[in-house]
Design a protein around this motif. Structure first.
Motif, PDB file in Angstrom:
ATOM      1  N   CYS A 113       0.860  -1.190   0.000  1.00  0.00           N
ATOM      2  CA  CYS A 113       0.000   0.000   0.000  1.00  0.00           C
ATOM      3  C   CYS A 113       0.893   1.234   0.000  1.00  0.00           C
ATOM      4  O   CYS A 113       1.163   1.821   1.040  1.00  0.00           O
ATOM      5  CB  CYS A 113      -0.923  -0.015   1.215  1.00  0.00           C
ATOM      6  SG  CYS A 113      -2.057   1.389   1.218  1.00  0.00           S
ATOM      7  N   GLU A 114       1.348   1.591  -1.183  1.00  0.00           N
ATOM      8  CA  GLU A 114       2.242   2.738  -1.325  1.00  0.00           C
ATOM      9  C   GLU A 114       1.546   3.844  -2.108  1.00  0.00           C
ATOM     10  O   GLU A 114       2.092   4.384  -3.065  1.00  0.00           O
ATOM     11  CB  GLU A 114       3.545   2.295  -1.992  1.00  0.00           C
ATOM     12  CG  GLU A 114       4.308   1.293  -1.148  1.00  0.00           C
ATOM     13  CD  GLU A 114       5.544   0.741  -1.833  1.00  0.00           C
ATOM     14  OE1 GLU A 114       5.861   1.168  -2.960  1.00  0.00           O
ATOM     15  OE2 GLU A 114       6.186  -0.143  -1.231  1.00  0.00           O
ATOM     16  N   TRP A 115       0.324   4.160  -1.703  1.00  0.00           N
ATOM     17  CA  TRP A 115      -0.469   5.189  -2.363  1.00  0.00           C
ATOM     18  C   TRP A 115      -1.308   5.916  -1.316  1.00  0.00           C
ATOM     19  O   TRP A 115      -1.523   5.419  -0.216  1.00  0.00           O
ATOM     20  CB  TRP A 115      -1.368   4.576  -3.439  1.00  0.00           C
ATOM     21  CG  TRP A 115      -2.339   3.559  -2.883  1.00  0.00           C
ATOM     22  CD1 TRP A 115      -2.110   2.234  -2.691  1.00  0.00           C
ATOM     23  CD2 TRP A 115      -3.667   3.821  -2.418  1.00  0.00           C
ATOM     24  NE1 TRP A 115      -3.220   1.630  -2.141  1.00  0.00           N
ATOM     25  CE2 TRP A 115      -4.190   2.586  -1.962  1.00  0.00           C
ATOM     26  CE3 TRP A 115      -4.470   4.941  -2.347  1.00  0.00           C
ATOM     27  CZ2 TRP A 115      -5.483   2.460  -1.449  1.00  0.00           C
ATOM     28  CZ3 TRP A 115      -5.756   4.815  -1.833  1.00  0.00           C
ATOM     29  CH2 TRP A 115      -6.249   3.588  -1.395  1.00  0.00           C
ATOM     30  N   THR A 116      -1.781   7.085  -1.702  1.00  0.00           N
ATOM     31  CA  THR A 116      -2.626   7.884  -0.816  1.00  0.00           C
ATOM     32  C   THR A 116      -3.501   8.816  -1.653  1.00  0.00           C
ATOM     33  O   THR A 116      -3.169   9.120  -2.796  1.00  0.00           O
ATOM     34  CB  THR A 116      -1.773   8.709   0.174  1.00  0.00           C
ATOM     35  OG1 THR A 116      -2.643   9.438   1.054  1.00  0.00           O
ATOM     36  CG2 THR A 116      -0.847   9.672  -0.550  1.00  0.00           C
ATOM     37  N   THR A 117      -4.588   9.254  -1.062  1.00  0.00           N
ATOM     38  CA  THR A 117      -5.418  10.278  -1.703  1.00  0.00           C
ATOM     39  C   THR A 117      -5.204  11.637  -1.035  1.00  0.00           C
ATOM     40  O   THR A 117      -5.827  12.619  -1.439  1.00  0.00           O
ATOM     41  CB  THR A 117      -6.913   9.901  -1.663  1.00  0.00           C
ATOM     42  OG1 THR A 117      -7.306   9.708  -0.299  1.00  0.00           O
ATOM     43  CG2 THR A 117      -7.181   8.652  -2.485  1.00  0.00           C
ATOM     44  N   ALA A 118      -4.316  11.672  -0.041  1.00  0.00           N
ATOM     45  CA  ALA A 118      -3.985  12.949   0.610  1.00  0.00           C
ATOM     46  C   ALA A 118      -3.219  13.819  -0.390  1.00  0.00           C
ATOM     47  O   ALA A 118      -2.192  13.404  -0.923  1.00  0.00           O
ATOM     48  CB  ALA A 118      -3.150  12.703   1.863  1.00  0.00           C
ATOM     49  N   LYS A 119      -3.725  15.006  -0.621  1.00  0.00           N
ATOM     50  CA  LYS A 119      -3.131  15.886  -1.632  1.00  0.00           C
ATOM     51  C   LYS A 119      -1.897  16.600  -1.073  1.00  0.00           C
ATOM     52  O   LYS A 119      -1.984  17.254  -0.041  1.00  0.00           O
ATOM     53  CB  LYS A 119      -4.171  16.902  -2.104  1.00  0.00           C
ATOM     54  CG  LYS A 119      -5.337  16.252  -2.798  1.00  0.00           C
ATOM     55  CD  LYS A 119      -6.409  17.259  -3.151  1.00  0.00           C
ATOM     56  CE  LYS A 119      -7.539  16.538  -3.858  1.00  0.00           C
ATOM     57  NZ  LYS A 119      -8.813  16.734  -3.204  1.00  0.00           N
ATOM     58  N   PRO A 120      -0.767  16.479  -1.780  1.00  0.00           N
ATOM     59  CA  PRO A 120       0.437  17.195  -1.341  1.00  0.00           C
ATOM     60  C   PRO A 120       0.278  18.697  -1.576  1.00  0.00           C
ATOM     61  O   PRO A 120      -0.589  19.125  -2.335  1.00  0.00           O
ATOM     62  CB  PRO A 120       1.539  16.603  -2.228  1.00  0.00           C
ATOM     63  CG  PRO A 120       0.835  16.065  -3.420  1.00  0.00           C
ATOM     64  CD  PRO A 120      -0.542  15.679  -2.980  1.00  0.00           C
ATOM     65  N   GLY A 121       1.134  19.476  -0.936  1.00  0.00           N
ATOM     66  CA  GLY A 121       1.049  20.934  -1.037  1.00  0.00           C
ATOM     67  C   GLY A 121       1.046  21.466  -2.458  1.00  0.00           C
ATOM     68  O   GLY A 121       0.322  22.410  -2.775  1.00  0.00           O
ATOM     69  N   TRP A 122       1.850  20.883  -3.327  1.00  0.00           N
ATOM     70  CA  TRP A 122       1.953  21.399  -4.696  1.00  0.00           C
ATOM     71  C   TRP A 122       0.648  21.278  -5.461  1.00  0.00           C
ATOM     72  O   TRP A 122       0.390  22.038  -6.391  1.00  0.00           O
ATOM     73  CB  TRP A 122       3.077  20.708  -5.470  1.00  0.00           C
ATOM     74  CG  TRP A 122       2.857  19.240  -5.712  1.00  0.00           C
ATOM     75  CD1 TRP A 122       3.340  18.212  -4.964  1.00  0.00           C
ATOM     76  CD2 TRP A 122       2.113  18.642  -6.781  1.00  0.00           C
ATOM     77  NE1 TRP A 122       2.936  17.004  -5.480  1.00  0.00           N
ATOM     78  CE2 TRP A 122       2.172  17.240  -6.607  1.00  0.00           C
ATOM     79  CE3 TRP A 122       1.388  19.138  -7.858  1.00  0.00           C
ATOM     80  CZ2 TRP A 122       1.548  16.348  -7.464  1.00  0.00           C
ATOM     81  CZ3 TRP A 122       0.762  18.246  -8.721  1.00  0.00           C
ATOM     82  CH2 TRP A 122       0.847  16.864  -8.513  1.00  0.00           C
ATOM     83  N   TRP A 123      -0.202  20.354  -5.068  1.00  0.00           N
ATOM     84  CA  TRP A 123      -1.450  20.104  -5.789  1.00  0.00           C
ATOM     85  C   TRP A 123      -2.340  21.347  -5.811  1.00  0.00           C
ATOM     86  O   TRP A 123      -2.977  21.636  -6.819  1.00  0.00           O
ATOM     87  CB  TRP A 123      -2.184  18.932  -5.147  1.00  0.00           C
ATOM     88  CG  TRP A 123      -3.460  18.587  -5.836  1.00  0.00           C
ATOM     89  CD1 TRP A 123      -4.733  18.906  -5.428  1.00  0.00           C
ATOM     90  CD2 TRP A 123      -3.622  17.867  -7.062  1.00  0.00           C
ATOM     91  NE1 TRP A 123      -5.661  18.429  -6.320  1.00  0.00           N
ATOM     92  CE2 TRP A 123      -4.997  17.788  -7.336  1.00  0.00           C
ATOM     93  CE3 TRP A 123      -2.723  17.293  -7.950  1.00  0.00           C
ATOM     94  CZ2 TRP A 123      -5.498  17.137  -8.451  1.00  0.00           C
ATOM     95  CZ3 TRP A 123      -3.231  16.649  -9.074  1.00  0.00           C
ATOM     96  CH2 TRP A 123      -4.600  16.579  -9.319  1.00  0.00           C
TER      97      TRP A 123
END
Length: 187
Positions: A167-177
């Protein structure tokens, strides 16, 4: 006026979609209209459609695929057109439909997905998803003609996703998004 609840959801999704164009209305406005009526033909169906609607659907087939997965295959409420990132904040892609609990991505592929450029991009995105531990299931309009076989495929893909340890994924948006102009379409 729709012939069934699923068709009513398709109409609702397309009228309220924030991902394909400027929406004609909002789900909240539709809810207000429905709540203001008490005895109108089609009201029961409209209420059912409202409970199933999503303002994030990008196509009628995507909505039909979502309803197939949720209503027939028993997949819990799917996230629609959600950006998925790797654990370092890199964009893996926009998943048409995502079961965040299991890590199942369902891609709804219309005819334009067979165009060589689109198909190549789809393959690249799918590979990124899979390298990060997501399981991808693709559904085309032809798959809808064999509904129960497609339901079985989706259910099997969800079982595979639940069994995947990576599980190397996320839906948390990084700052650059937040500052990336193309990302605004998906917020």
């Amino acid at each position: 006026m729709a012939t069934n609840v699923r068709d009513a959801v398709v109409v609702l999704d397309m009228a309220t979609s924030t991902t394909i164009a400027r929406p004609h209305t909002t789900i909240e406005r539709v809810a207000d209209v429905i709540q203001s009526h008490h005895k109108v033909r089609g009201l029961v169906q409209a209420r059912k459609a409202l409970a199933l609607g999503s303002a994030r659907s990008a196509s009628p087939w995507e909505t039909r695929t979502r309803l197939l997965a949720e209503l027939d295959a028993g997949v819990p409420r799917l996230a629609v057109n959600v950006p998925v990132f790797d654990t370092f904040g890199g964009l893996l892609g926009i998943a048409d439909l995502l079961d965040e609990q299991s890590g199942l991505v369902i891609e709804s592929d219309g005819a334009h997905h067979r165009d060589s450029e689109t198909h190549t991009e789809d393959n690249r995105r799918e590979e990124k998803f899979e390298r990060s531990g997501l399981v991808v299931s693709r559904v085309t309009s032809l798959d809808h003609k064999d509904r129960w076989r497609t339901v079985g495929r989706i259910a099997a893909a969800r079982r595979d996703a639940l069994a995947t340890a990576k599980c190397e994924w996320t839906t948390a948006k990084p700052g650059w998004w937040q500052t990336w102009a193309p990302g605004r379409r998906w917020d």
